[in-house]
Design an enzyme around this catalytic site. Structure first.
Site, PDB file in Angstrom:
ATOM      1  N   TYR A  75     -40.460  15.322  17.028  1.00 30.53           N
ATOM      2  CA  TYR A  75     -40.444  15.209  15.568  1.00 30.53           C
ATOM      3  C   TYR A  75     -39.605  16.271  14.867  1.00 30.53           C
ATOM      4  O   TYR A  75     -39.406  16.174  13.669  1.00 30.53           O
ATOM      5  CB  TYR A  75     -41.877  15.300  15.025  1.00 30.53           C
ATOM      6  CG  TYR A  75     -42.652  14.011  15.143  1.00 30.53           C
ATOM      7  CD1 TYR A  75     -42.410  12.946  14.292  1.00 30.53           C
ATOM      8  CD2 TYR A  75     -43.624  13.860  16.111  1.00 30.53           C
ATOM      9  CE1 TYR A  75     -43.109  11.759  14.387  1.00 30.53           C
ATOM     10  CE2 TYR A  75     -44.346  12.678  16.223  1.00 30.53           C
ATOM     11  CZ  TYR A  75     -44.079  11.635  15.356  1.00 30.53           C
ATOM     12  OH  TYR A  75     -44.786  10.469  15.469  1.00 30.53           O
ATOM     13  N   GLY A 194     -52.026   6.492  10.829  1.00 31.59           N
ATOM     14  CA  GLY A 194     -50.685   6.206  11.307  1.00 31.59           C
ATOM     15  C   GLY A 194     -50.500   6.357  12.806  1.00 31.59           C
ATOM     16  O   GLY A 194     -49.406   6.699  13.271  1.00 31.59           O
ATOM     17  N   HIS A 199     -50.712  10.618  20.303  1.00 30.06           N
ATOM     18  CA  HIS A 199     -49.706  11.551  20.810  1.00 30.06           C
ATOM     19  C   HIS A 199     -50.297  12.513  21.833  1.00 30.06           C
ATOM     20  O   HIS A 199     -49.558  13.133  22.597  1.00 30.06           O
ATOM     21  CB  HIS A 199     -49.095  12.355  19.659  1.00 30.06           C
ATOM     22  CG  HIS A 199     -48.093  11.580  18.861  1.00 30.06           C
ATOM     23  ND1 HIS A 199     -46.908  11.136  19.375  1.00 30.06           N
ATOM     24  CD2 HIS A 199     -48.112  11.166  17.568  1.00 30.06           C
ATOM     25  CE1 HIS A 199     -46.229  10.490  18.461  1.00 30.06           C
ATOM     26  NE2 HIS A 199     -46.945  10.487  17.351  1.00 30.06           N
ATOM     27  N   ARG A 232     -53.195   2.120  16.937  1.00 32.98           N
ATOM     28  CA  ARG A 232     -52.690   0.759  17.104  1.00 32.98           C
ATOM     29  C   ARG A 232     -53.628  -0.062  17.980  1.00 32.98           C
ATOM     30  O   ARG A 232     -54.441   0.482  18.728  1.00 32.98           O
ATOM     31  CB  ARG A 232     -51.294   0.782  17.730  1.00 32.98           C
ATOM     32  CG  ARG A 232     -50.217   1.287  16.787  1.00 32.98           C
ATOM     33  CD  ARG A 232     -48.837   1.047  17.380  1.00 32.98           C
ATOM     34  NE  ARG A 232     -47.793   1.506  16.467  1.00 32.98           N
ATOM     35  CZ  ARG A 232     -47.316   0.803  15.456  1.00 32.98           C
ATOM     36  NH1 ARG A 232     -47.812  -0.400  15.218  1.00 32.98           N
ATOM     37  NH2 ARG A 232     -46.363   1.284  14.686  1.00 32.98           N
ATOM     38  N   TYR A 250     -45.744   0.870   7.953  1.00 34.50           N
ATOM     39  CA  TYR A 250     -44.316   0.877   8.214  1.00 34.50           C
ATOM     40  C   TYR A 250     -43.712  -0.469   7.826  1.00 34.50           C
ATOM     41  O   TYR A 250     -43.830  -1.450   8.531  1.00 34.50           O
ATOM     42  CB  TYR A 250     -44.061   1.170   9.696  1.00 34.50           C
ATOM     43  CG  TYR A 250     -44.763   2.423  10.160  1.00 34.50           C
ATOM     44  CD1 TYR A 250     -44.430   3.667   9.629  1.00 34.50           C
ATOM     45  CD2 TYR A 250     -45.782   2.367  11.106  1.00 34.50           C
ATOM     46  CE1 TYR A 250     -45.084   4.818  10.027  1.00 34.50           C
ATOM     47  CE2 TYR A 250     -46.441   3.513  11.519  1.00 34.50           C
ATOM     48  CZ  TYR A 250     -46.088   4.737  10.973  1.00 34.50           C
ATOM     49  OH  TYR A 250     -46.739   5.871  11.378  1.00 34.50           O
TER      50      TYR A 250
END
Length: 342
Positions: A75, A194, A199, A232, A250
């Site tokens: 990122y 989100g 991660h 997700r 998104y």
């Protein structure tokens, strides 16, 4: 190990169902099991072998392990520069769930909110606008710099001067936030929206780091405080089902393509690599395509429930699909959202 990689050139919420990218072979060398693989260009790796192989190379386990990935700039480079283009209009993003989230927080008397996956700040900005006191944290300081620019440009508006923005690690969250916690106390809500939680590496496939992070979220919450965390629909990924190609988060028209690579380790679904191609041209009619990759460790709905129940021991706990109750859904959700009360 058995490792399979799958890919499909499609929106990142349309999960592929056929292996097309990698092949892995194993042989015995001096009593050891050796591996070699060939992966086509989107991962930019070829002719991989076990790290101890006489011919050198990079083993599959090294390519996808947490130590290797911790050195990859996910990122702080291209992603930070073009992330807002990927998100699209901030207000368009947050308006789709502004009422749901604000109502949930007010209904539970939440005033002081920790956005634990702030990124460039769209959710934090929304909450400041709604009158909440917000602390924003992220591991990427480059992403947070975008939020700091927004705070400065709006510093005369109500709430923005009090907006705290801090670089922090989920695994040391209480220590990283100690100055703020000493000043204003613990939080009424911790949000991670989100798909950020995936991660965290899950190398041992026992959710060890996930449980450590969950314990930190619990420690910075007031009694009765809320954890609001989404991810997700990885259950659909595992079973080859399709979910909506655009989500509440998104909806940008700058997305040129997103390739999805699904990686199995030892026969188990282990990792998703998202390979993004974003048009960063100032004139959207022209092309200036930028590329970055994100490495995610997917958890099934049942796995996430187990982590929350084991570590958080919630007083109450609900799961939503795309901000609707599961029983009200008429199609496969793109996201699941967990709401747990301490």
């Amino acid at each position: 190990q058995n490792c399979a990689v799958e890919s499909e050139a499609a929106a990142d919420t349309v999960w592929p169902a056929r292996p097309v990218v990698a092949s892995v072979s194993s042989t015995r060398v001096h009593g050891r099991l050796e591996q070699s693989a060939c992966v086509t260009d989107p991962l930019h790796v070829t002719a991989m072998s076990h790290p101890h192989h006489a011919h050198g190379g990079i083993g599959m386990s090294m390519l996808f392990d947490s130590e290797t990935l911790s050195r990859i700039d996910q990122y702080d480079g291209t992603a930070a520069a073009v992330w807002d283009m990927y998100i699209g209009d901030h207000k368009q993003r947050t308006n789709s769930y502004r009422a749901w989230l604000s109502h949930l927080l007010r209904k539970n008397n939440c005033r002081n909110v920790l956005d634990a996956a702030a990124g460039t700040g769209p959710d934090s900005i929304m909450l400041v606008e709604e009158g909440f006191r917000v602390t924003s944290v992220d591991l990427s300081d480059q992403m947070l710099n975008k939020a700091r620019e927004e705070r400065w440009s709006r510093r005369k508006e109500p709430g923005f001067e009090d907006w705290e923005i801090v670089q922090a690690n989920w695994l040391s969250l209480e220590d990283d936030l100690k100055p703020i916690l000493d000043k204003q106390g613990k939080y009424d809500a911790v949000i991670l929206l989100g798909n950020s939680f995936t991660h965290l590496p899950n190398e041992d496939q026992k959710e060890t780091l996930q449980k450590q992070a969950m314990a930190q979220f619990h420690r910075v919450l007031n009694p009765g405080g809320l954890l609001i965390l989404d991810h997700r629909n990885y259950d659909a990924a595992r079973e080859g089902r399709r979910v909506p190609s655009k989500t509440h988060y998104y909806r940008s028209d700058r997305i040129e393509n997103i390739d999805t690579y699904m990686i199995n380790k030892n026969g188990k679904f282990h990792m998703v690599v998202l390979d993004y191609f974003i048009n960063a041209a100032s004139d959207s009619a022209k092309k200036d395509v930028r590329n970055f990759k994100l490495f995610l460790y997917p958890l099934a709905l049942s796995q996430m429930k187990a982590v929350i129940n084991e570590v958080f021991t919630p007083a109450s706990y609900d799961v939503y699909g795309d901000f609707q109750r599961l029983e009200d859904l008429t199609e496969e959700p793109a996201y699941y959202c967990h709401v747990a009360k301490k």
